[in-house]
Every structure is written in structure tokens, then in C-alpha cells.
Design a protein around this motif. Structure first.
Motif: not given
Length: 333
Positions: A26-28, A66-69, A59-62
Motif C-alpha cells: 500500500l502506497r499513498k 482499509l475502511s474505504t474512506l 496510522k490513520t491513513t492506513v
């Protein structure tokens, strides 16, 4: 310092069960700032996974990915068997998300917040009222149910927020720093609630800055630093990554002290205190080996103290220079 990811161990009888959450690469990025730089995760169902990291680590980005936000720039992730990009509705139907900023509406009562959530899940009115009553009782909110949520304490609001999350009976719950700002008693109450959820088979993905919280709750822990996972494993595995662990043996009898110094290898002597220090990772295997050597020589120490690095030491060692690790905890045997 160690920077590689520790492999996850297989569980059960050797037959791999589908993970509750998995991610690969995962990259962002936001503009020229890389927030996540290749995150791999594998979280078994019915476990607690803790993601540790300082502010800004990602952390919050992960959790949001994962929660599709939000969407990842690249990489793959599956939650409850659904691809987060190809099947976001399937993911949302299986999960609950509770953040450090409460979703509770303070203008209405706790009970009305629960009814609103039941309506959002399209529960029949009678079932919605039953579910709301059961959850309010479970979270010790029945007496306050008809009071405006704005009158609730921080701990009560956090419990109500989690109760609202459970209306849809999710099997995977993302708790994004759920105890931030809570007093110690409220934090421990939340820990008990989380343990209860896991005993019911719920998978919990927890982000936290509280090292004690991860140590208390998590089956596996990952340390996130600068968008990458610096290390992951059980709490004990992570603690063994950090050097400095040792065993200290103290003797009352000078003859026993001298005999032990001869019987044991790689010892540091303290002749004034009649104490010996040996490097050790604190594992049961190493302690048994030390005691076996003493037994073979007919020697018994008057005091054995195990000094092991704690998660504070791991956190400071893995999340950047310039921080001073806390003193190792000691367990006297």
C-alpha cells in the motif's frame, strides 16, 4: 536498528485460514509527501492487531484506506474477503469504524443516537430498539440513555460511539486511537470492552500511541515509522529486537558467588554486591539454561532479576533518532 519486517507465524493446525485483513504494497502520497511507502499486513480473524507510531506516521491513513474512506495510490488490500477497491460496499457491510473523534450527536440522547444508527442499518423498528437496549446495557449506559449525549463524560461518549458501531454487528472493527484523552479508569474500561469483543470472535484493528495499550491487548504489533513498517511481531518478539536485556544474579554467600562466576560464562562481576550479570533476551529457554548450569554445579542464587527492554524502548529505537528510551522494566523472581 532493525528495519526488516518480521514474518508472521502460521496458526492452528497448519491450514491457513483467510485473514480478516491483508494488504500488500500500500502506497499513498499527498503532493510530494509520501505518507505510506509500501505497507504489508496479514491479520488473522479473531485477533487484535495494534499499529503503533508517532503522530504523522500514517496510522490513520492506513485505517482510512482499509475502511474505504480514501483510495491507495497503489497496492492491494482485502478486508473480510473483499477487495477494498473493487468491492467497497462489501467491505463497509463487514466493518465498523470508531475514531478518536466521536461520531456521537450531542444534541440528542444516547438512546436516540442508537436508534439513528439502527435506522441507518435499515433494521426493523422493533429489532432496532431491542439491539439498542442490549448494547446500552452491555456498555453500562442504560441509566444515561435518555440524557443528552452532550452531558456524557469522555469515557461515556467513547463507549456510546463504540456501541453505535456495533449496531450493524461488524466482524471487523477499526479503532483509531480509541482511548486518546481518556482518564486511566476509562481507558481500562475500554480495554475490557475490547477484550470482550475479541472473545466473541470480532477482529480488532487498533491504532494507538499508548505502548501499554498495545502490550495489554494486541496479539501482534506493527511499528509504523515514516510511512513504513519498521518491525512487526508479538510484543515479546519486538522486545527481543532491542539489545540490553540481561539477567542479574545476587548471592548472600561469597562462596556461592565465586562458584557461580566459575560455572557461568560471559558474566560481569559486581564483587561489592556479590552480583553477576549475564546478557539475555529474557526468554524462557535462556533462563532455563542459566538455572540448569547453576543446578548442575549445586548452586542456588538468592535473587534472580530479569531486565528486559519494554515497548517504550522498541518504540523509541524504531521511530527515529534523538529520543531517550525509558529505563528497562525489571521482574524480580
Amino acid at each position: 536498528m532493525p528495519s526488516s519486517v518480521m514474518p508472521t507465524s502460521s496458526q492452528g493446525d497448519g491450514h491457513a485460514s483467510p485473514p480478516a485483513v491483508s494488504a500488500l504494497g500500500l502506497r499513498k502520497s499527498y503532493g510530494d509527501k509520501t505518507v505510506l511507502d509500501g505497507i504489508d499486513l496479514h491479520i488473522p480473524a479473531g485477533s487484535v492487531f495494534a499499529l503503533l507510531g508517532p503522530n504523522g506516521a500514517g496510522k490513520t491513513t492506513v485505517v482510512k484506506i482499509l475502511s474505504t474512506l480514501i483510495s491507495a495510490d497503489s497496492g492491494q488490500a482485502q478486508v473480510a474477503g473483499h477487495d477494498v477497491a473493487a468491492s467497497p460496499d462489501g467491505v463497509r457491510a463487514a466493518i465498523g469504524v470508531t475514531g478518536q473523534f466521536s461520531a456521537v450527536d450531542g444534541l440528542i440522547t444516547g438512546e436516540e443516537n442508537m436508534f439513528l444508527m439502527a435506522d441507518l442499518h435499515h433494521l426493523p423498528k422493533s429489532e432496532g430498539r431491542r439491539v439498542a437496549a442490549d448494547l446500552l446495557e452491555r456498555f453500562d449506559l442504560t441509566e444515561a440513555a435518555k440524557k443528552p449525549a452532550s452531558t456524557y463524560s469522555g469515557g461515556m461518549k467513547r463507549r456510546l460511539d463504540l456501541a453505535m458501531t456495533l449496531v450493524g454487528d461488524p466482524r471487523i472493527i477499526f479503532l483509531d486511537e480509541p482511548t486518546t484523552g481518556l482518564d486511566p479508569r476509562s481507558r481500562h474500561n475500554m480495554w475490557q470492552i475490547i477484550r470482550g469483543l475479541v472473545s466473541d470472535g470480532v477482529t480488532v484493528f487498533l491504532t494507538t500511541q499508548y505502548l501499554e495499550e498495545a502490550d495489554e491487548l494486541a496479539d501482534r504489533i506493527a511499528v509504523l515509522s515514516d510511512g513504513r513498517i519498521a518491525a512487526q511481531g508479538t510484543a515479546d518478539e519486538l522486545k527481543r529486537l532491542i539489545p540490553g536485556g540481561h539477567v542479574r544474579l545476587r548471592f548472600e554467600d561469597p562462596r556461592g558467588y565465586e562458584a557461580a562466576a566459575t560455572a557461568l560464562r560471559d558474566v560481569t562481576r559486581d564483587d561489592d554486591a556479590l552480583a553477576l550479570q549475564l546478557p539475555s533476551d529474557g526468554s524462557q529457554r535462556e533462563l532455563r539454561a542459566i538455572l540448569d548450569r547453576l543446578d548442575a554445579a549445586g548452586i542456588e542464587a538468592d535473587e534472580l532479576t530479569v531486565h528486559t527492554p519494554d515497548l517504550d524502548d522498541v518504540f523509541f529505537a524504531l521511530t527515529g533518532p534523538g529520543s531517550v528510551p525509558h529505563q528497562p522494566k525489571e521482574n524480580v523472581r
